[in-house]
Design a protein around this motif. Structure first.
Motif, PDB file in Angstrom:
ATOM      1  N   VAL A 112       0.838  -1.208   0.000  1.00 38.05           N
ATOM      2  CA  VAL A 112       0.000   0.000   0.000  1.00 38.05           C
ATOM      3  C   VAL A 112       0.869   1.253   0.000  1.00 38.05           C
ATOM      4  N   PHE A 113       1.840   1.308   0.920  1.00 38.08           N
ATOM      5  CA  PHE A 113       2.686   2.501   1.019  1.00 38.08           C
ATOM      6  C   PHE A 113       3.508   2.717  -0.249  1.00 38.08           C
ATOM      7  N   ARG A 114       4.039   1.649  -0.800  1.00 40.16           N
ATOM      8  CA  ARG A 114       4.864   1.806  -2.000  1.00 40.16           C
ATOM      9  C   ARG A 114       4.020   2.195  -3.204  1.00 40.16           C
ATOM     10  N   GLY A 115       2.783   1.683  -3.236  1.00 34.64           N
ATOM     11  CA  GLY A 115       1.881   2.124  -4.290  1.00 34.64           C
ATOM     12  C   GLY A 115       1.655   3.627  -4.232  1.00 34.64           C
ATOM     13  N   ILE A 116       1.494   4.145  -3.020  1.00 35.80           N
ATOM     14  CA  ILE A 116       1.317   5.590  -2.829  1.00 35.80           C
ATOM     15  C   ILE A 116       2.577   6.342  -3.247  1.00 35.80           C
ATOM     16  N   PHE A 117       3.744   5.858  -2.793  1.00 37.41           N
ATOM     17  CA  PHE A 117       5.017   6.521  -3.133  1.00 37.41           C
ATOM     18  C   PHE A 117       5.259   6.510  -4.645  1.00 37.41           C
ATOM     19  N   ILE A 118       4.965   5.378  -5.283  1.00 38.00           N
ATOM     20  CA  ILE A 118       5.190   5.265  -6.720  1.00 38.00           C
ATOM     21  C   ILE A 118       4.264   6.206  -7.482  1.00 38.00           C
ATOM     22  N   GLY A 119       2.987   6.247  -7.059  1.00 40.36           N
ATOM     23  CA  GLY A 119       2.055   7.164  -7.703  1.00 40.36           C
ATOM     24  C   GLY A 119       2.504   8.606  -7.570  1.00 40.36           C
ATOM     25  N   ALA A 120       2.940   8.980  -6.346  1.00 44.30           N
ATOM     26  CA  ALA A 120       3.410  10.351  -6.121  1.00 44.30           C
ATOM     27  C   ALA A 120       4.668  10.634  -6.946  1.00 44.30           C
ATOM     28  N   GLY A 121       5.583   9.660  -6.988  1.00 42.77           N
ATOM     29  CA  GLY A 121       6.814   9.843  -7.755  1.00 42.77           C
ATOM     30  C   GLY A 121       6.544   9.994  -9.245  1.00 42.77           C
ATOM     31  N   ALA A 122       5.618   9.183  -9.765  1.00 41.03           N
ATOM     32  CA  ALA A 122       5.290   9.259 -11.187  1.00 41.03           C
ATOM     33  C   ALA A 122       4.686  10.617 -11.539  1.00 41.03           C
ATOM     34  N   VAL A 123       3.816  11.125 -10.666  1.00 40.00           N
ATOM     35  CA  VAL A 123       3.206  12.437 -10.904  1.00 40.00           C
ATOM     36  C   VAL A 123       4.269  13.529 -10.875  1.00 40.00           C
ATOM     37  N   LEU A 124       5.157  13.475  -9.888  1.00 40.15           N
ATOM     38  CA  LEU A 124       6.216  14.485  -9.786  1.00 40.15           C
ATOM     39  C   LEU A 124       7.113  14.476 -11.025  1.00 40.15           C
ATOM     40  N   ILE A 125       7.492  13.289 -11.468  1.00 44.23           N
ATOM     41  CA  ILE A 125       8.383  13.192 -12.629  1.00 44.23           C
ATOM     42  C   ILE A 125       7.699  13.719 -13.889  1.00 44.23           C
ATOM     43  N   SER A 126       6.400  13.417 -14.031  1.00 44.16           N
ATOM     44  CA  SER A 126       5.684  13.881 -15.222  1.00 44.16           C
ATOM     45  C   SER A 126       5.509  15.397 -15.240  1.00 44.16           C
ATOM     46  N   GLN A 127       5.418  15.996 -14.040  1.00 45.34           N
ATOM     47  CA  GLN A 127       5.213  17.444 -13.955  1.00 45.34           C
ATOM     48  C   GLN A 127       6.525  18.219 -13.842  1.00 45.34           C
ATOM     49  N   PHE A 128       7.489  17.617 -13.175  1.00 40.82           N
ATOM     50  CA  PHE A 128       8.756  18.304 -12.926  1.00 40.82           C
ATOM     51  C   PHE A 128       9.906  17.339 -13.226  1.00 40.82           C
ATOM     52  N   GLY A 129      10.415  17.383 -14.434  1.00 41.80           N
ATOM     53  CA  GLY A 129      11.466  16.463 -14.839  1.00 41.80           C
ATOM     54  C   GLY A 129      12.727  16.565 -14.011  1.00 41.80           C
ATOM     55  N   TRP A 130      12.972  17.754 -13.442  1.00 45.72           N
ATOM     56  CA  TRP A 130      14.185  17.941 -12.652  1.00 45.72           C
ATOM     57  C   TRP A 130      14.192  17.139 -11.358  1.00 45.72           C
ATOM     58  N   VAL A 131      13.041  16.577 -10.994  1.00 44.31           N
ATOM     59  CA  VAL A 131      12.978  15.731  -9.789  1.00 44.31           C
ATOM     60  C   VAL A 131      13.931  14.547  -9.917  1.00 44.31           C
ATOM     61  N   LEU A 132      14.167  14.097 -11.139  1.00 42.27           N
ATOM     62  CA  LEU A 132      15.090  12.972 -11.340  1.00 42.27           C
ATOM     63  C   LEU A 132      16.492  13.306 -10.849  1.00 42.27           C
ATOM     64  N   TYR A 133      16.894  14.576 -10.966  1.00 44.86           N
ATOM     65  CA  TYR A 133      18.212  14.983 -10.465  1.00 44.86           C
ATOM     66  C   TYR A 133      18.256  14.918  -8.934  1.00 44.86           C
ATOM     67  N   ILE A 134      17.129  15.239  -8.300  1.00 41.09           N
ATOM     68  CA  ILE A 134      17.049  15.102  -6.836  1.00 41.09           C
ATOM     69  C   ILE A 134      17.165  13.632  -6.448  1.00 41.09           C
ATOM     70  N   PHE A 135      16.473  12.765  -7.194  1.00 40.52           N
ATOM     71  CA  PHE A 135      16.584  11.323  -6.949  1.00 40.52           C
ATOM     72  C   PHE A 135      18.032  10.868  -7.095  1.00 40.52           C
ATOM     73  N   ALA A 136      18.707  11.360  -8.133  1.00 42.99           N
ATOM     74  CA  ALA A 136      20.098  10.971  -8.386  1.00 42.99           C
ATOM     75  C   ALA A 136      20.995  11.381  -7.225  1.00 42.99           C
ATOM     76  N   ALA A 137      20.852  12.637  -6.778  1.00 40.57           N
ATOM     77  CA  ALA A 137      21.667  13.119  -5.658  1.00 40.57           C
ATOM     78  C   ALA A 137      21.381  12.318  -4.392  1.00 40.57           C
ATOM     79  N   PHE A 138      20.106  11.989  -4.175  1.00 35.97           N
ATOM     80  CA  PHE A 138      19.738  11.221  -2.984  1.00 35.97           C
ATOM     81  C   PHE A 138      20.338   9.821  -3.027  1.00 35.97           C
ATOM     82  N   LEU A 139      20.306   9.184  -4.194  1.00 30.48           N
ATOM     83  CA  LEU A 139      20.862   7.836  -4.324  1.00 30.48           C
ATOM     84  C   LEU A 139      22.364   7.830  -4.085  1.00 30.48           C
ATOM     85  N   ILE A 140      23.053   8.813  -4.617  1.00 29.22           N
ATOM     86  CA  ILE A 140      24.511   8.899  -4.415  1.00 29.22           C
ATOM     87  C   ILE A 140      24.831   9.142  -2.943  1.00 29.22           C
ATOM     88  N   TYR A 141      24.069  10.037  -2.319  1.00 30.66           N
ATOM     89  CA  TYR A 141      24.260  10.300  -0.880  1.00 30.66           C
ATOM     90  C   TYR A 141      23.989   9.030  -0.055  1.00 30.66           C
TER      91      TYR A 141
END
Length: 339
Positions: A112-141
């Motif tokens: 349930v929680f991951r479904g919510i996170f995935i839905g939110a992430g997909a919406v953010l990426i579709s609206q704000f492509g630069w979110v992927l750079y935040i994901f990248a920085a977070f993964l490296i950190y």
């Protein structure tokens, strides 16, 4: 990727059916042995691999490779999650026959929680492509932190969640079968099993914060991200019972996971200037994980199975017959038993 609405409903229906089968098969409390856990693990892995084959044949090799890359990432990160669960169960001294009930509800909550996170992430990426750079920085950190703190383990006794739970919830020091709450002398108490469930759910939410950006690093398709997560998580209970007593042997796995997160983070950071074919990314992820696992097994050859060691474990126990007789369940059958 064009996925019809009925396909989403069919996949979710299949996941619910698998959960129902698992619940029916384990409706009575019993100790799950290594052989049973291995059979269930193989079953869920086969299901996950077959679904990847369906994705490959229907939507093409690119999306099939994205699915398998995401599935590998989620499955490997799950092993780290298993280690945390093993420490929690050992700290609370949870009888093995009660552990499946907690993990079943934990996995249900995780879906349930991951479904919510995935839905939110997909919406953010579709609206704000630069979110992927935040994901990248977070993964490296996260990868760097994982390497630096690779020998650190969860401190259940001093965790903020545990202290909060004990502060707001009256709790018994005994297990009343598989019940999470009981009523005694008119007062409702949580059993230690409820505290375990809360910690398991919180730990999975924390792991989801790492794994969801990682899978978005190999695919931005919500269907791929969700199904890779779901089919990897479905086998998590069986994986726990198979590996919980062997987790000390995976000495290089955390470093391997960190390298995978570094790879995905770097690939995501360079997404607009360098295209890495999914087939190459999948091969790199598989090679890193295989190397970490094989090196771990070679390094720890000859070591047997044993539960992880924990400090400051409280004296939780099973309720006596008199305690069972003097209490009643809050939900379901009022009479309490050890099953």
């Amino acid at each position: 990727m064009d996925v019809a609405l009925w396909v989403w409903f069919a996949v979710i229906g299949a996941i619910i059916a698998l959960l129902a089968i698992d619940l029916f098969a384990h409706r009575k409390a019993h100790v799950i042995g290594v052989r049973e856990a291995a059979l269930w693990s193989v079953f869920y892995i086969v299901i996950g691999v077959i679904f990847g084959g369906i994705v490959w044949s229907v939507w093409g090799a690119e999306f099939g490779q994205q699915y398998y890359a995401g599935y590998l990432i989620e499955k490997s990160l799950s092993v780290d999650n298993v280690f945390v669960w093993a420490i929690i169960f050992t700290f609370f001294g949870v009888p093995r026959q009660y552990q499946h009930r907690v993990l079943f509800l934990g996995v249900l909550g995780a879906l349930v929680f991951r479904g919510i996170f995935i839905g939110a992430g997909a919406v953010l990426i579709s609206q704000f492509g630069w979110v992927l750079y935040i994901f990248a920085a977070f993964l490296i950190y996260t990868a760097i932190t994982m390497i630096v703190k690779r020998d650190d383990h969860i401190d259940v006794a001093n965790s903020k969640v545990m202290r909060w739970f004990q502060r707001v919830t009256p709790m018994t020091d005994a297990y009343y079968g598989q019940k999470f709450v009981i009523r005694r002398a008119g007062v409702v108490y949580a059993t230690p099993l409820l505290a375990v469930l809360v910690l398991v759910e919180v730990s999975d939410i924390i792991f989801a914060v790492d794994s969801i950006p990682a899978i978005f690093g190999v695919s931005q398709e919500a269907f791929i991200v969700f199904t890779a997560n779901a089919f990897a998580i479905l086998g998590l209970r069986a994986l726990y019972f198979l590996l919980a007593d062997l987790i000390h042997r995976f000495v290089y796995l955390k470093i391997g996971l960190a390298v995978v997160l570094l790879w995905v983070g770097a690939k995501l950071a360079l997404i607009d200037v360098l295209h890495v074919p999914t087939a190459i990314s999948l091969a790199v992820i598989a090679l890193i994980l295989a190397t970490a696992i094989v090196a771990s097994i070679v390094k720890t050859r000859g070591q047997g199975r044993h539960a992880p060691e924990v400090d400051q474990a409280p004296p939780f126990r099973e309720a006596t017959d008199d305690e069972l007789a003097s209490a009643e369940a809050v939900f379901g059958r009022k009479e309490l038993t050890r099953s």
